[in-house]
Motif scaffolding. Structure first.
Motif, mmCIF file in Angstrom:
data_model
loop_
_atom_site.group_PDB
_atom_site.id
_atom_site.type_symbol
_atom_site.label_atom_id
_atom_site.label_comp_id
_atom_site.label_asym_id
_atom_site.label_seq_id
_atom_site.Cartn_x
_atom_site.Cartn_y
_atom_site.Cartn_z
ATOM 1 N N THR A 452 25.210 66.770 14.614
ATOM 2 C CA THR A 452 26.543 67.051 14.097
ATOM 3 C C THR A 452 27.631 66.353 14.900
ATOM 4 O OG1 THR A 452 26.524 69.087 15.418
ATOM 5 C CG2 THR A 452 25.886 69.271 13.110
ATOM 6 N N ASP A 453 27.281 65.794 16.065
ATOM 7 C CA ASP A 453 28.291 65.128 16.880
ATOM 8 C C ASP A 453 28.760 63.833 16.245
ATOM 9 O OD1 ASP A 453 26.778 66.052 20.057
ATOM 10 O OD2 ASP A 453 28.201 67.109 18.785
ATOM 11 N N CYS A 454 27.984 63.276 15.366
ATOM 12 C CA CYS A 454 28.343 61.987 14.764
ATOM 13 C C CYS A 454 27.920 61.998 13.299
ATOM 14 C CB CYS A 454 27.672 60.845 15.523
ATOM 15 S SG CYS A 454 28.358 59.230 15.116
ATOM 16 N N ARG A 455 28.862 62.225 12.429
ATOM 17 C CA ARG A 455 28.570 62.321 10.994
ATOM 18 C C ARG A 455 28.775 60.944 10.350
ATOM 19 N NH1 ARG A 455 28.185 67.613 9.186
ATOM 20 N NH2 ARG A 455 28.824 69.209 10.672
ATOM 21 N N VAL A 456 27.808 60.063 10.569
ATOM 22 C CA VAL A 456 27.924 58.695 10.076
ATOM 23 C C VAL A 456 28.020 58.666 8.560
ATOM 24 C CG1 VAL A 456 26.838 56.419 10.052
ATOM 25 C CG2 VAL A 456 26.657 57.858 12.076
ATOM 26 N N ALA A 459 31.285 58.448 6.620
ATOM 27 C CA ALA A 459 32.132 57.261 6.759
ATOM 28 C C ALA A 459 32.187 56.420 5.492
ATOM 29 C CB ALA A 459 31.629 56.397 7.922
ATOM 30 N N GLY A 460 31.474 56.812 4.451
ATOM 31 C CA GLY A 460 31.417 56.013 3.235
ATOM 32 C C GLY A 460 32.775 55.651 2.653
ATOM 33 N N THR A 567 36.752 60.745 7.703
ATOM 34 C CA THR A 567 36.232 62.067 8.072
ATOM 35 C C THR A 567 34.939 61.995 8.869
ATOM 36 O OG1 THR A 567 35.045 62.215 5.962
ATOM 37 C CG2 THR A 567 37.278 63.130 6.036
ATOM 38 N N ALA A 568 34.523 60.795 9.245
ATOM 39 C CA ALA A 568 33.263 60.632 9.993
ATOM 40 C C ALA A 568 33.475 61.055 11.439
ATOM 41 C CB ALA A 568 32.789 59.192 9.918
ATOM 42 N N LEU A 571 32.316 59.188 15.044
ATOM 43 C CA LEU A 571 32.062 57.761 14.863
ATOM 44 C C LEU A 571 33.302 56.962 15.271
ATOM 45 C CD1 LEU A 571 30.187 55.485 13.703
ATOM 46 C CD2 LEU A 571 31.422 55.787 11.544
ATOM 47 N N LYS A 572 33.073 55.910 16.039
ATOM 48 C CA LYS A 572 34.151 54.988 16.388
ATOM 49 C C LYS A 572 33.906 53.660 15.674
ATOM 50 C CE LYS A 572 35.514 56.856 20.900
ATOM 51 N NZ LYS A 572 35.790 56.506 22.324
ATOM 52 N N LEU A 573 34.979 53.109 15.107
ATOM 53 C CA LEU A 573 34.848 51.914 14.275
ATOM 54 C C LEU A 573 35.950 50.927 14.634
ATOM 55 C CD1 LEU A 573 33.323 50.673 11.803
ATOM 56 C CD2 LEU A 573 34.994 51.841 10.346
ATOM 57 N N TRP A 574 35.575 49.641 14.721
ATOM 58 C CA TRP A 574 36.525 48.577 15.013
ATOM 59 C C TRP A 574 36.296 47.393 14.078
ATOM 60 C CZ3 TRP A 574 33.741 51.153 18.730
ATOM 61 C CH2 TRP A 574 34.462 51.862 19.708
ATOM 62 N N ARG A 575 37.343 46.613 13.898
ATOM 63 C CA ARG A 575 37.258 45.343 13.185
ATOM 64 C C ARG A 575 37.306 44.223 14.231
ATOM 65 N NH1 ARG A 575 41.391 45.893 10.397
ATOM 66 N NH2 ARG A 575 40.551 46.356 8.312
ATOM 67 N N VAL A 576 36.452 43.222 14.059
ATOM 68 C CA VAL A 576 36.470 42.060 14.949
ATOM 69 C C VAL A 576 37.640 41.167 14.520
ATOM 70 C CG1 VAL A 576 35.208 40.040 15.784
ATOM 71 C CG2 VAL A 576 33.980 42.189 15.315
#
Length: 579
Positions: A452-456, A459-460, A567-568, A571-576
């Motif tokens: 539950t720590d990371c609800r990938v 992220a849809g 709402t993920a 999860l951490k997300l970045w763009r290159v």
């Protein structure tokens, strides 16, 4: 059995409802299996098992899995979609197919007990499966990978040993083992032991040679038919991780030698033993001459050394039992060992063919235990084979307990019985009772991260807003990213893609500047990570100044631009950033 199955199924659905409703799989392989089924339904070729969105610049990754496991899943989705919609049909398949597999396993195991012992033992056999954690993990909702079907095939083969007709029994055994090996070549050691048991039957009684001959013929014919059905004739290369023409040739050689040997009967025992040696040694010689690397390391013999060190060595389910936690090791080992003793006792108390059957059963169970010592996930097969003799032993113990006059000894005996059937429970209680140990366990759990720590899978929607591109993500979350988006990923944890897995690991361990160079050269568009997951912490521990460590610490390099994951949670997300 039906009542037990219905009760256990309802309980499993209730216990796992949070994961079901959150679309969270027990293992990344389950997500990849669903992706393979989706691709098939969407029009991917039946013989094409390439995951095109994994290492897309390299042409995708070919999977070593069998289409046989895809069939019931795809059929369920296709049948139910017109009635309830695609999403609901998919969820129905994710719940129903594992539970149907559980029902088949309970039925086949209970049949052994019912046929050889009685109704009470059959009911207790169902109970033994219902409380076996290793078995329920492989047969619970959302667990759609191939391990459940391996359990069913093992039980089907053992049921074949009970057939009244050696010819029919041999064919059932051979067909069950052929299906098992087509699904996963991990069944080869136990298949070898079953054939050794049939050879022993031949030596004990020359009239019993039909067992081995028909089983070998059935294995060769069914194996060849399944290979053509699931692979076609377009790829005849030799693979170590799946049945290939080399293995079929080995099976065919054994069938031919044993067929001619059976026709030479009656023959001296020495001739029969020489025939066995010719069949076995000839098959091994084929392997050593044609594919010696398969004999040394199996499907992982050609794995990149870096991948083997930092990935394969940390896939605990594929590691020996001594690499597991104490609670896990106890769950895999204790009940099968008790059942092995029970099977030997059953053999000693029985007569004639039943005595020989339980002796054969004990040999097969011992082999299953030995395999699980070196490959822990194989312990589920040992646990399910343990159920019938364990049920007999349980009935014997319960009768002894009921005959006790005093309450205190009866309570102590019941407690000991519970500890024997649920061997991990005392350790868990003791661990939670000791503050120091409990703190250490909590710390380890924090490092590993809870699901539950990371609800990938949440992220849809956020990923759908981004232009298509490759995502750099740890191996353990990459399948979920593929499942909820149309993006591609650099790699997943599947050994045929070890070249891209090496790139991913090298990038995670490299300096942030070097990682940026690698990803820029690949054209990778995004970076995703779950800081709470064990894999991310592994990379950070190996390279404290590396790319993965900087992401976990919240010190993303300048060439990355944060993206809201929606709402993920976790999860951490970045763009290159473009150069």
């Amino acid at each position: 059995m039906g009542l037990a199955w219905a009760l256990v199924s309802a309980l499993l659905i209730a216990v796992n409802w949070s994961a079901i409703s959150g679309f969270r799989f027990p293992d990344p392989d389950d997500a990849m299996r669903l992706l393979q089924v989706r691709d098939l339904i969407a029009g991917q070729g039946w013989f094409d098992l390439t995951q095109t969105r994994v290492d897309a610049p390299g042409g995708g990754v070919p999977m070593h899995w069998s289409r046989l496991v895809d069939l019931p899943l795809a059929a369920t989705v296709l049948i139910l979609t017109p009635l309830i919609g695609a999403s609901a049909a998919e969820m129905a398949a994710l719940i129903a197919i594992p539970l149907v597999t559980l029902g088949l396993a309970m039925l086949l195991a209970a049949r052994i007990a019912w046929r050889l012992m009685g109704d009470e033992e059959a009911a207790l056999t169902s109970l033994m499966i219902a409380i076996s954690v290793p078995v329920l993990f492989q047969l619970g909702p959302m667990r759609i990978d191939h391990h459940g079907w391996q359990i069913v095939c093992a039980l089907a083969a053992v049921n074949g040993l009970m057939a009244r007709s050696p010819r029919l029994g041999g064919r059932v055994i051979g067909a069950a083992l052929a299906i098992w090996l087509s699904i996963s070549i991990e069944g080869l050691p136990l298949a070898a032991m079953i054939f050794a048991v049939l050879a022993l039957r031949w030596l004990r009684d020359r009239e019993a040679r039909a067992w081995l001959v028909n089983a070998m013929q059935s294995l060769a014919v069914t194996g060849a038919a399944l290979f053509v059905l699931t692979h076609g004739i377009g790829d005849l290369a030799t693979y170590c991780d799946a049945i290939s023409p080399l293995h079929l040739a080995m099976f065919g050689w054994g069938a031919i030698v044993l067929t001619f040997l059976a026709r030479s009967e009656p023959a001296p025992r020495g001739i029969v033993l020489c025939g066995f040696a010719l069949a076995g040694c000839g098959a091994i010689a084929m392997l050593l001459v044609t594919a010696p690397h398969c004999a040394s390391g199996g499907g992982f013999s050609q794995l990149d050394p870096l991948v083997a060190r930092y990935w394969h060595a940390n896939v605990l389910e594929g590691m020996p039992v001594w690499r597991q936690s104490l609670t896990t090791a106890l769950q895999y080992m204790v009940t099968p060992l008790i059942a092995l003793i029970a099977a030997r006792n059953l053999a000693a108390k029985s007569r004639d063919w039943l005595r020989r059957f339980w002796g054969d059963y004990a040999l097969i169970l011992a082999a299953a235990i030995a395999v699980s010592v070196f490959v822990s996930r194989a312990g589920a097969v040992a646990c399910v084979l343990a159920a019938p003799p364990l049920a007999w032993q349980l009935r014997h113990w319960l009768r002894a307990i009921r005959s006790m006059d005093r309450a205190a000894p009866r309570m102590a005996a019941m407690a000991a019985l519970a500890c024997a059937l649920l061997p991990a429970f005392p350790v868990m209680v003791l661990t939670n009772a000791l503050p120091a140990r409990a703190s250490a366990g909590a710390a380890a759990q924090h490092v590993a991260g809870k699901p539950t720590d990371c609800r990938v899978t949440d992220a849809g929607p956020a990923l759908a807003l981004l232009p298509g591109g490759e995502i750099f993500a740890p191996l353990d979350i990459a399948p979920d990213l593929l499942l909820v988006s149309d993006h591609s990923v650099l790699a997943t944890g599947h050994h045929r893609g070890h070249a891209s897995m090496r790139v991913l690991i090298e990038t995670a361990l490299a300096s942030p500047a070097k990682a940026g160079q690698i990803l820029s050269e690949r054209g990778t568009a995004y970076v995703a990570i779950c800081p709470s997951k064990a894999e991310a912490h592994l990379y950070a521990r190996i390279a404290p100044e590396g790319f993965a460590a900087s992401l976990i610490a919240g010190s993303a390099p300048e060439w990355l631009e944060p993206v809201d994951p929606g709402t993920a949670k976790g999860l951490k997300l970045w763009r290159v950033k473009p150069e």
